[in-house]
Design an enzyme around this catalytic site. Structure first.
Site, short mmCIF file in Angstrom:
data_model
loop_
_atom_site.label_atom_id
_atom_site.label_comp_id
_atom_site.label_asym_id
_atom_site.label_seq_id
_atom_site.Cartn_x
_atom_site.Cartn_y
_atom_site.Cartn_z
N HIS A 2 0.66 -1.29 0.03
CA HIS A 2 0.02 -0.02 -0.05
C HIS A 2 0.96 1.27 0.10
O HIS A 2 0.32 2.35 -0.22
CB HIS A 2 -0.75 -0.14 1.08
CG HIS A 2 -1.89 -0.92 1.21
ND1 HIS A 2 -3.41 -0.56 0.77
CD2 HIS A 2 -2.17 -2.40 1.31
CE1 HIS A 2 -4.04 -1.85 0.66
NE2 HIS A 2 -3.27 -2.91 0.87
N ASP A 13 3.46 9.83 -0.86
CA ASP A 13 2.23 8.62 -0.21
C ASP A 13 1.93 7.68 -1.34
O ASP A 13 2.06 7.70 -2.67
CB ASP A 13 1.09 9.66 -0.36
CG ASP A 13 -0.01 9.10 0.73
OD1 ASP A 13 -0.18 8.03 1.17
OD2 ASP A 13 -0.83 10.20 1.23
#
Ligand code: GDG
Length: 481
Positions: free
Chosen positions: A167, A374
């Protein structure tokens, strides 16, 4: 990209076994976020098991798993001891892998005890899961807490197809190789059949690492190293945009919308929503706000940054430090600019409900999402999905969020460049309605196409394809050193 597998009408779909650090009960799924919802949908559809840590710390856990049945889904959890929690979770996962993979070598702690604890917990969890696996299962492991999980399962002779989804971003080779155990960890990744990453850039960095450091050989999406071949591909995670748009129109969200707008009349509200984390660029965002106030006096009394940042990983020292830093910066800026009835920054350090959040997104003319790095960033997607298409707000998005690859119709900024971010905010304030609508429509088309279902189905189809390929090639062997 390889063509989609034809959906077999006669063959049942394999049972799904999902593994993640934390297991979320269906009742709390909305709070658990997009990943929980996407996994639960898949588990409901094909039946299955979700395995991981219970979230409980027991002084002397007996190692036994606890099972809860929710419809077609079995939730199986184990407790951690306080030293396991400290070494595996707070230590290696969150003080080593998390900062390193987000390029914060300065915040990375290398402690052999943490690493040993991480390996031990991975092995203990894998050994607890193994007896529950059935032939024909698909195993899907999630995130950086569980890099060596498949290797530990293979030690137990598990032959099921095992996929892994990262992720967070994959780092550049120079960063990865700073990790004392990088070879061991990279080798253990080759016990998976499929590795999924958020973006093509992450896949490329993974390939660079394997080829440069370990003599990996590429063939299409396949990569061979350490005597094993796996598939590595990008599967950008999506949200259920249709459902989130509905949430934003729910009575609770409408109430929140009115509350925000009534109190602020025609002031521009800029919203930021992040777990309180040093990767999210919140201090830099506050500085950009200060720069906006400096450069554009028409913003005084007229623009407010509403920053929602609930505490996360509060036991880790680096997270305590960022919390103090933010309070100080917000205090300084507000002290300098506030008027009797207006403060430029409102900072809320506790979690809000999902419907409340959706209402706030919709009431805010600008969504400011400026992480320094991110994996994807789902807040950017939620902000767009929550807008009123007839009068949508503008998304200002960091080029260093994985979502920027898919969301080019946002105003893309460099979060380190306070002046450029301030200018983008001023552009967003005065953007004509027609342009806002066009940008929003384009972003929304992407969100609906690449939603949570598409993400999950494409990953699981690819995993099935990998397992068919492997069946043709023969059983897995113990990997070469
Ligand atoms: C990791 C990767 C990747 C936040 N505050 C509240 C709240 N949230 C929800 C948001 C959103 C979720 O938390 C945060 O998701 P992000 O994607 O922005 O970030 P991470 O937590 O760092 O997630 C990231 C993600 O995994 C998925 O693969 O995109 O890159 O770092 O859903 O809405 N939710 C509620 N109250 C809050 O106060 N209810």
């Amino acid at each position: 990209m390889s063509p989609a597998l034809p959906r077999s009408t006669t063959r049942p779909r394999p049972r799904l076994v999902a593994v993640s650090n934390r297991v979320v009960h269906p009742r709390g799924a909305a709070r658990g976020g997009g990943l929980a919802v996407a996994l639960l949908d898949a588990l409901r559809e094909r039946g299955g098991l979700w395995f991981g840590w219970s979230g409980q710390i027991a002084e002397r856990p007996d190692g036994r798993a606890t099972e809860t049945v929710a419809g077609e889904i079995r939730l199986v959890t184990v407790d951690l001891s306080s030293s396991e929690h400290e070494d595996y979770y707070n230590g290696f996962a969150n003080r080593c892998l998390w900062p390193l993979f987000h390029l914060r070598l300065d915040l990375t702690t290398f402690d052999p005890r943490h690493y040993e604890g991480y390996q031990r917990v991975n092995r203990r969890l894998a050994y607890a899961l193994h007896p529950m696996l059935q032939e024909g299962d698909q195993v899907w492991v999630h995130d950086y807490h569980l890099l060596p999980f498949a290797e530990a399962l293979r030690e137990q002779r598990a032959s099921q197809p095992i996929g892994f989804f990262l992720h967070i971003p994959f780092p550049v080779p120079e960063m990865l190789t700073a990790l004392p155990h990088h070879r061991e960890l990279m080798r253990s990744l080759f016990s998976y059949d499929l590795l999924g990453f958020q973006t093509e850039a992450d896949v490329q960095r993974f390939r660079d690492c394997v080829c440069r450091e370990f003599g990996g050989q590429l063939r299409g999406n396949s990569i061979t190293a350490f005597g094993r071949t796996l598939t590595a591909r990008a599967f950008p995670i999506g949200i259920d945009a249709r459902e989130f748009a509905k949430v934003a129109e729910s009575p609770a969200a409408r109430l929140e919308f009115q509350r925000v707008r009534e109190n602020r009349k025609d002031r521009t509200v800029i919203v930021g929503v992040d777990r309180l984390d040093y990767t999210k660029g919140i201090p830099e965002r506050f500085r950009s706000m200060e720069c906006l106030l400096d450069r554009y006096p028409d913003t005084h009394g007229q623009v407010e940054l509403l920053q929602i940042a609930p505490t996360s990983r509060g036991e880790v020292p680096e997270y305590m430090a960022i919390r103090r830093e933010l309070e100080q910066i917000a205090g300084n800026i507000n002290g300098r600019y506030a008027q009797l009835d207006w403060e430029p920054i409102r900072y809320i350090n506790r979690p809000l409900g999902r419907r409340q959040l959706a209402g706030i997104y919709r009431a805010s003319q600008i969504g400011l999402v400026t992480p320094l790095r991110d994996g994807m960033n789902l807040v950017a997607k939620e902000y767009v999905a929550a807008q009123n298409p007839a009068d949508p707000g503008v998304l200002v998005l960091s080029r260093f969020a994985g979502s920027a690859q898919q969301m080019q119709a946002a105003l893309i900024v460099n979060p380190y460049d306070n002046t450029a971010v301030a200018d983008a905010l001023q552009t967003a304030r005065y953007m004509p309605l027609e342009e806002r609508r066009q940008r929003h429509a384009e972003l929304m088309r992407g969100l609906l196409r690449d939603d949570a279902d598409a993400w999950r189905e494409s990953f699981l189809e690819e995993l099935q394809r990998c397992s068919l390929q492997r069946a043709e090639a023969g059983p897995p062997t113990a990997q070469a050193a």
